[in-house]
Design a protein around this motif. Structure first.
Motif, PDB file in Angstrom:
ATOM      1  N   ASP A 167      -0.283  12.584 -10.489  1.00 35.86           N
ATOM      2  CA  ASP A 167      -1.297  11.529 -10.471  1.00 35.86           C
ATOM      3  C   ASP A 167      -0.703  10.193  -9.987  1.00 35.86           C
ATOM      4  O   ASP A 167      -1.346   9.451  -9.229  1.00 35.86           O
ATOM      5  CB  ASP A 167      -1.921  11.360 -11.857  1.00 35.86           C
ATOM      6  CG  ASP A 167      -0.873  11.155 -12.931  1.00 35.86           C
ATOM      7  OD1 ASP A 167       0.330  11.388 -12.640  1.00 35.86           O
ATOM      8  OD2 ASP A 167      -1.218  10.749 -14.055  1.00 35.86           O
ATOM      9  N   ILE A 168       0.523   9.903 -10.413  1.00 34.07           N
ATOM     10  CA  ILE A 168       1.188   8.685  -9.946  1.00 34.07           C
ATOM     11  C   ILE A 168       1.461   8.780  -8.444  1.00 34.07           C
ATOM     12  O   ILE A 168       1.298   7.798  -7.694  1.00 34.07           O
ATOM     13  CB  ILE A 168       2.491   8.450 -10.717  1.00 34.07           C
ATOM     14  CG1 ILE A 168       2.206   8.292 -12.216  1.00 34.07           C
ATOM     15  CG2 ILE A 168       3.227   7.238 -10.182  1.00 34.07           C
ATOM     16  CD1 ILE A 168       1.370   7.086 -12.561  1.00 34.07           C
ATOM     17  N   GLN A 173       0.227   7.105  -2.973  1.00 30.32           N
ATOM     18  CA  GLN A 173      -0.214   7.404  -1.619  1.00 30.32           C
ATOM     19  C   GLN A 173      -1.462   6.606  -1.258  1.00 30.32           C
ATOM     20  O   GLN A 173      -1.595   6.102  -0.131  1.00 30.32           O
ATOM     21  CB  GLN A 173      -0.469   8.902  -1.482  1.00 30.32           C
ATOM     22  CG  GLN A 173       0.800   9.745  -1.533  1.00 30.32           C
ATOM     23  CD  GLN A 173       0.512  11.231  -1.477  1.00 30.32           C
ATOM     24  OE1 GLN A 173      -0.652  11.670  -1.604  1.00 30.32           O
ATOM     25  NE2 GLN A 173       1.553  12.035  -1.289  1.00 30.32           N
ATOM     26  N   ALA A 174      -2.406   6.509  -2.224  1.00 26.74           N
ATOM     27  CA  ALA A 174      -3.602   5.703  -1.970  1.00 26.74           C
ATOM     28  C   ALA A 174      -3.235   4.236  -1.757  1.00 26.74           C
ATOM     29  O   ALA A 174      -3.797   3.552  -0.889  1.00 26.74           O
ATOM     30  CB  ALA A 174      -4.577   5.845  -3.146  1.00 26.74           C
ATOM     31  N   ARG A 180      -1.473   0.013   4.366  1.00 30.34           N
ATOM     32  CA  ARG A 180      -1.427   0.182   5.824  1.00 30.34           C
ATOM     33  C   ARG A 180      -2.718  -0.294   6.480  1.00 30.34           C
ATOM     34  O   ARG A 180      -2.684  -0.930   7.542  1.00 30.34           O
ATOM     35  CB  ARG A 180      -1.169   1.652   6.158  1.00 30.34           C
ATOM     36  CG  ARG A 180       0.252   2.107   5.846  1.00 30.34           C
ATOM     37  CD  ARG A 180       0.451   3.569   6.141  1.00 30.34           C
ATOM     38  NE  ARG A 180       1.828   3.994   5.874  1.00 30.34           N
ATOM     39  CZ  ARG A 180       2.255   5.246   5.946  1.00 30.34           C
ATOM     40  NH1 ARG A 180       1.402   6.216   6.294  1.00 30.34           N
ATOM     41  NH2 ARG A 180       3.512   5.545   5.694  1.00 30.34           N
ATOM     42  N   GLU A 181      -3.851   0.018   5.849  1.00 31.26           N
ATOM     43  CA  GLU A 181      -5.123  -0.464   6.393  1.00 31.26           C
ATOM     44  C   GLU A 181      -5.178  -1.995   6.364  1.00 31.26           C
ATOM     45  O   GLU A 181      -5.667  -2.631   7.312  1.00 31.26           O
ATOM     46  CB  GLU A 181      -6.279   0.130   5.584  1.00 31.26           C
ATOM     47  CG  GLU A 181      -6.431   1.641   5.769  1.00 31.26           C
ATOM     48  CD  GLU A 181      -7.544   2.207   4.906  1.00 31.26           C
ATOM     49  OE1 GLU A 181      -8.095   1.435   4.077  1.00 31.26           O
ATOM     50  OE2 GLU A 181      -7.865   3.407   5.047  1.00 31.26           O
TER      51      GLU A 181
END
Length: 318
Positions: A167-168, A173-174, A180-181
């Motif tokens: 979960d971490i 990653q999110a 990055r966005e």
């Protein structure tokens, strides 16, 4: 007797072979005599006493990689982190490696794990990924200080993998994707900003170039007009000078002519003719008749003119 001698010879040969020890390069043998440490056999040919001396320990002096088992560490922000590493060490003192600890490999492994848990526990999760070199350096310093009594030199420690919970990992990653966005949007906005700056700069430079061109053209035009005025003034001055010279020459010629015989009479005749011609033009203007106040002057002028003509004629006949 022959059999006894043969047996003794065989025993002697066996004892000779047992007394010879060949140690390979980068290796060390610990020899005990009657249970007590006697010597460290160096690489090459060595002689020991059979049945009295025995090789108690064998050590490799090469650099040895040791895989430290992975373990779960708790970070400062209470996050579980699975850490896997590898340790590189070298035996520098075979005697201490034999008698300083019962198992120096186990001691190094356990100390590496406990030190790693202590170092990771002082850091937050994000820092553990950024400060790998610091973690490695801290573990090496702690191990090297303790391993001196074990006859071992710890060369380096490398973390092979840091694995947080799933979960971490998904959250990280999110977060990375969002970051990055965000960077992409910032880069795009910076690009548009730079584009506008470049356009404004280009327009400003173009306006400056145009104004400089107009100013130069005005300067050139002013210089041209100035030069034209100078040329015109010089031309008019030259014309006046030429007219004055011509007038002076004409007056000079008239003066020279007057000095000649009959010159004065010719001048008087010319003046009379011009006077009569001018009077004829001014005598009548529109419907108004102009009559001179003294007609005797005209008559006398005409008489003078006739007299000059007569004298001229007489002079020519004579």
């Amino acid at each position: 007797m022959q059999n006894v001698a043969l047996i003794l010879l065989v025993v002697a040969v066996i004892l000779v072979f047992m007394s010879i020890r060949v140690v390979p390069q980068q290796s060390a043998l610990i020899v005990e005599r009657l249970g007590r440490f006697r010597a460290v056999l160096e690489p090459g040919l060595n002689v020991v006493l059979p049945m009295i001396d025995r090789v108690a320990y064998k050590h490799s002096l090469k650099e040895i990689p040791l895989d430290v088992p992975s373990q779960i560490c708790i970070t400062k922000d209470n996050t579980q982190l699975q850490v896997d590493g590898i340790l590189y060490f070298q035996v520098t003192d075979p005697k201490l490696a034999s008698y300083g600890t019962s198992d120096y490999i186990l001691a190094i492994t356990q100390l590496a794990q406990t030190t790693l848990r202590s170092v990771v526990g002082k850091m937050e999760l994000d820092k553990t990924f950024e400060e790998r070199d610091e973690i490695n350096h801290t573990v090496v310093m702690a191990l090297d200080e303790a391993a001196v009594n074990w006859g071992v030199k710890v060369l380096r420690y490398e973390i092979k993998d840091l694995t947080p919970p799933k979960d971490i990992l998904h959250a990280m990653q999110a977060q990375i994707t969002a970051e990055r966005e965000k960077r992409a949007l910032i880069a795009a906005s910076e690009g548009r900003k730079q584009e506008q700056v470049n356009i404004a700069t280009g327009e400003r430079e173009a306006a400056i170039q145009r104004s400089e061109g107009d100013m130069q053209a005005a300067i050139n035009q002013s210089e041209g007009e100035k030069q034209a005025a100078i040329n015109k003034a010089q031309g008019e001055s030259e014309a006046i000078r030429l007219v004055a010279r011509a007038t002076a020459e004409a007056i000079h010629m008239v003066a020279q002519t007057i000095k000649q015989p009959g010159g004065l009479e010719a001048v008087n005749l010319k003046v009379a003719e011009q006077y009569v011609e001018a009077f004829a033009k001014l005598a009548k203007t529109g419907n108004t008749l102009i009559v001179p106040s003294n007609l005797s002057d005209v008559s006398s002028l005409v008489s003078s003119a006739m007299q000059v003509v007569k004298n001229s004629g007489t002079s020519s006949q004579g």
